[in-house]
Motif scaffolding. Sequence first.
Motif, mmCIF file in Angstrom:
data_model
loop_
_atom_site.group_PDB
_atom_site.id
_atom_site.type_symbol
_atom_site.label_atom_id
_atom_site.label_comp_id
_atom_site.label_asym_id
_atom_site.label_seq_id
_atom_site.Cartn_x
_atom_site.Cartn_y
_atom_site.Cartn_z
ATOM 1 N N UNK A 16 0.843 -1.198 0.000
ATOM 2 C CA UNK A 16 0.000 0.000 0.000
ATOM 3 C C UNK A 16 0.882 1.254 0.000
ATOM 4 N N UNK A 17 0.830 2.088 -1.056
ATOM 5 C CA UNK A 17 1.706 3.270 -1.121
ATOM 6 C C UNK A 17 1.454 4.272 -0.005
ATOM 7 N N UNK A 18 0.285 4.229 0.597
ATOM 8 C CA UNK A 18 -0.024 5.145 1.702
ATOM 9 C C UNK A 18 0.534 4.643 3.026
ATOM 10 N N UNK A 19 1.029 3.406 3.064
ATOM 11 C CA UNK A 19 1.530 2.819 4.306
ATOM 12 C C UNK A 19 3.027 2.512 4.199
ATOM 13 N N UNK A 20 3.384 1.557 3.349
ATOM 14 C CA UNK A 20 4.775 1.124 3.129
ATOM 15 C C UNK A 20 5.501 0.755 4.426
ATOM 16 N N UNK A 21 4.745 0.189 5.375
ATOM 17 C CA UNK A 21 5.362 -0.290 6.613
ATOM 18 C C UNK A 21 6.356 -1.400 6.289
ATOM 19 N N UNK A 22 7.411 -1.492 7.092
ATOM 20 C CA UNK A 22 8.460 -2.464 6.844
ATOM 21 C C UNK A 22 8.575 -3.452 7.993
ATOM 22 N N UNK A 23 8.896 -4.710 7.637
ATOM 23 C CA UNK A 23 8.949 -5.786 8.618
ATOM 24 C C UNK A 23 10.141 -6.685 8.322
ATOM 25 N N UNK A 24 10.541 -7.447 9.323
ATOM 26 C CA UNK A 24 11.660 -8.370 9.151
ATOM 27 C C UNK A 24 11.308 -9.441 8.124
ATOM 28 N N UNK A 25 12.280 -9.865 7.352
ATOM 29 C CA UNK A 25 12.062 -10.821 6.276
ATOM 30 C C UNK A 25 11.589 -12.179 6.795
ATOM 31 N N UNK A 26 11.783 -12.457 8.080
ATOM 32 C CA UNK A 26 11.381 -13.751 8.633
ATOM 33 C C UNK A 26 10.011 -13.731 9.299
ATOM 34 N N UNK A 27 9.319 -12.610 9.267
ATOM 35 C CA UNK A 27 7.962 -12.588 9.825
ATOM 36 C C UNK A 27 7.008 -13.317 8.884
ATOM 37 N N UNK A 28 6.038 -14.030 9.467
ATOM 38 C CA UNK A 28 5.038 -14.734 8.670
ATOM 39 C C UNK A 28 3.879 -13.768 8.414
ATOM 40 N N UNK A 29 3.931 -13.124 7.264
ATOM 41 C CA UNK A 29 2.940 -12.104 6.926
ATOM 42 C C UNK A 29 2.444 -12.303 5.502
ATOM 43 N N UNK A 30 1.137 -12.182 5.327
ATOM 44 C CA UNK A 30 0.531 -12.183 3.997
ATOM 45 C C UNK A 30 -0.153 -10.838 3.730
ATOM 46 N N UNK A 31 -0.539 -10.182 4.799
ATOM 47 C CA UNK A 31 -1.113 -8.841 4.724
ATOM 48 C C UNK A 31 -0.493 -7.975 5.801
ATOM 49 N N UNK A 32 -0.455 -6.684 5.558
ATOM 50 C CA UNK A 32 0.135 -5.746 6.497
ATOM 51 C C UNK A 32 -0.699 -5.678 7.780
ATOM 52 N N UNK A 33 -0.098 -5.903 8.949
ATOM 53 C CA UNK A 33 -0.853 -5.812 10.204
ATOM 54 C C UNK A 33 -1.284 -4.392 10.546
ATOM 55 N N UNK A 34 -0.736 -3.396 9.850
ATOM 56 C CA UNK A 34 -1.097 -1.999 10.141
ATOM 57 C C UNK A 34 -2.279 -1.513 9.300
ATOM 58 N N UNK A 35 -2.275 -1.878 7.994
ATOM 59 C CA UNK A 35 -3.335 -1.350 7.132
ATOM 60 C C UNK A 35 -4.108 -2.429 6.386
ATOM 61 N N UNK A 36 -3.639 -3.676 6.440
ATOM 62 C CA UNK A 36 -4.314 -4.752 5.737
ATOM 63 C C UNK A 36 -3.878 -4.926 4.297
ATOM 64 N N UNK A 37 -2.943 -4.098 3.818
ATOM 65 C CA UNK A 37 -2.473 -4.198 2.437
ATOM 66 C C UNK A 37 -1.662 -5.450 2.188
ATOM 67 N N UNK A 38 -1.454 -5.763 0.931
ATOM 68 C CA UNK A 38 -0.630 -6.910 0.568
ATOM 69 C C UNK A 38 0.831 -6.662 0.945
ATOM 70 N N UNK A 39 1.562 -7.765 1.102
ATOM 71 C CA UNK A 39 2.973 -7.705 1.480
ATOM 72 C C UNK A 39 3.832 -8.129 0.291
ATOM 73 N N UNK A 40 4.988 -7.480 0.137
ATOM 74 C CA UNK A 40 5.948 -7.893 -0.883
ATOM 75 C C UNK A 40 7.352 -7.862 -0.300
ATOM 76 N N UNK A 41 8.263 -8.560 -0.962
ATOM 77 C CA UNK A 41 9.665 -8.525 -0.555
ATOM 78 C C UNK A 41 10.334 -7.312 -1.188
#
Length: 440
Positions: A16-41
């Motif tokens: 999500x361009x309005x969020x762009x929150x960042x997380x560790x590469x080893x977290x098990x995430x499919x959606x952003x826990x902050x905004x619900x957007x999709x996750x990418x590497x």
Amino acid sequence: MTTATPSTLAELVCFNPACRARFDITEVLYNCPKCGGLIEAGYARLTEDPAALRRKFRDRRASNVPLDASGVWRYRELFPFLNDYAHVVTLREGNTPLLDAPQAAEYGGLKRIAFKHQGYNPTGSFKDNGMTCGVAQARRLGMRRVACVSTGNTSASMAAYAAAAGIEALIFLPHGNISFGKLAQALEYGARTLEVEANFDQILALVRVLAERLGIYLLNSVNPFRIEGQKSIMFELLDQRDWRVPDWVVLPGGNLGNISAFGKGLREAKDAGLIDRLPRLAVIQAEGSAPFYDFVKNGAREFHPVCKPETLATAIRIGDPVSWPKALNEIRATNGEVEKVTEQEIADAKAIIGRCGIGCEPASAATLAGIRKLTAAGVIDPEADVVAVLTGNVLKDPDYIYRYHTGTLEAPGGVKITPTFGNRSIVVPNDPDKIAAMLA
């Protein structure tokens, strides 16, 4: 296998361009826990000289090292998410051909066309490109079970790679809505298979609940590492063309993971200096399962799923594609197109591809059917340099082929499909004179 130095160059990023929150590469995430957007590497910008990188990729083709022999991991500098390549399980995925098809080009209204045929993968579809990366991340995280919802190809691929990795595979599929050619693979590779009385989108919601509750790693295309592996299809395509960019890359659209992966990979290749421009992307959907087409063409502000998707091309029978925000971004970034085609158009295009000596599953043929419409509409120039992606092997759905050529294939709703290019087998007597007379 060789190992890589632990790196901080990779991270998970909210799409999500309005969020762009960042997380560790080893977290098990499919959606952003902050905004619900999709996750990418996400990765740091490559600084290696592009010419040297292209030479490295080419030299690896002659190597017998498993990582280099893989048509995915050969390009590992372009998706450096692992800290140790010992996690990789490879079945020599990728390495798929680029095939010229003059008869298909003529049918599609083009001077020339090339098919990038992912059906040559170990389990017969493009899913293997992504699954080797998804399973590598699962092993890195110490996961003991992986799961997917599938109409066929994903289940076959995940079952094979999980078996090779020594991980339990759990497959959820719509009851009665899967090709036996695909289900047979999942059963053969030892996956635990559950047929759910619901459609694909309903089952995906169910499995996401179960995955979180039971600590199961989800390997549908919502998994960001699946997308990383599928990027390699474009890297290999460009490598096979000596890094000459085609005018168009055309592909079928179901869950829209491939167009998301292709666009991301192409943009990253351009940023790395490997190519100087982007091709236009065109995604083709089946008429009865075309929510993305409707969304783009109607200029809608909100995405509306198709509640009861229908198409004989089971690989793209998806009414609520999770990757649509990423797909929309790639269509816009490449000035791309979205088209939809009928069951009749898919069936006839599939028969034409077969007459080129190539063959593919029904969903793959949506590409040629879509190209035919786009050239007729003047969107694609007949002189354009076009590559179409065939996503699955011809033997994935043999019943469809038999019914088309014998005139018994029916579209959803009971509408009969005309075997325009039918090739019915002939019953003959055990009599050489009569057979010779007939053949004469």
